[in-house]
Design a protein around this motif. Structure first.
Motif: not given
Length: 96
Positions: A4, A32-33, A36, A40
């Motif tokens: 990361a 952060s998830e 991300r 995506r």
């Protein structure tokens, strides 16, 4: 898993609120998830767009290379009128 890299991003207050809400409601474990997952989704969207453009280009190329006879505008109008007339008659039959 890929290593990361920590970066800093600036988002609008509405985006920050959405990120906090997604973490608070348990949809994601961290901001952060959320980011991300959004990246995506953006990547998938871009890939799908590229696939659609490639398909359009392939159809366009095939159409340009198609040597079958073309129709004149009057022939197209006549065919469309015939289709419209048949469709209209079919709708009239069901209404009776």
């Amino acid at each position: 898993m890929e290593s990361a890299e920590k970066i800093s991003v600036t988002v609008t207050p509405a985006m920050a609120r959405m990120i906090r809400e997604k973490v608070a409601d348990g949809s994601f474990g961290s901001a952060s998830e959320v980011v991300r997952a959004a990246l995506r989704a953006l990547q998938r969207e871009e890939e799908e767009r590229a696939e659609r453009i490639a398909a359009i280009k392939a159809r366009l190329k095939a159409s340009i290379e198609d040597k079958s006879p073309s129709l004149s505008s009057s022939e197209v109008r006549a065919r469309l009128q015939g289709l419209f007339d048949r469709q209209s008659r079919g709708n009239d039959d069901t209404a009776a």
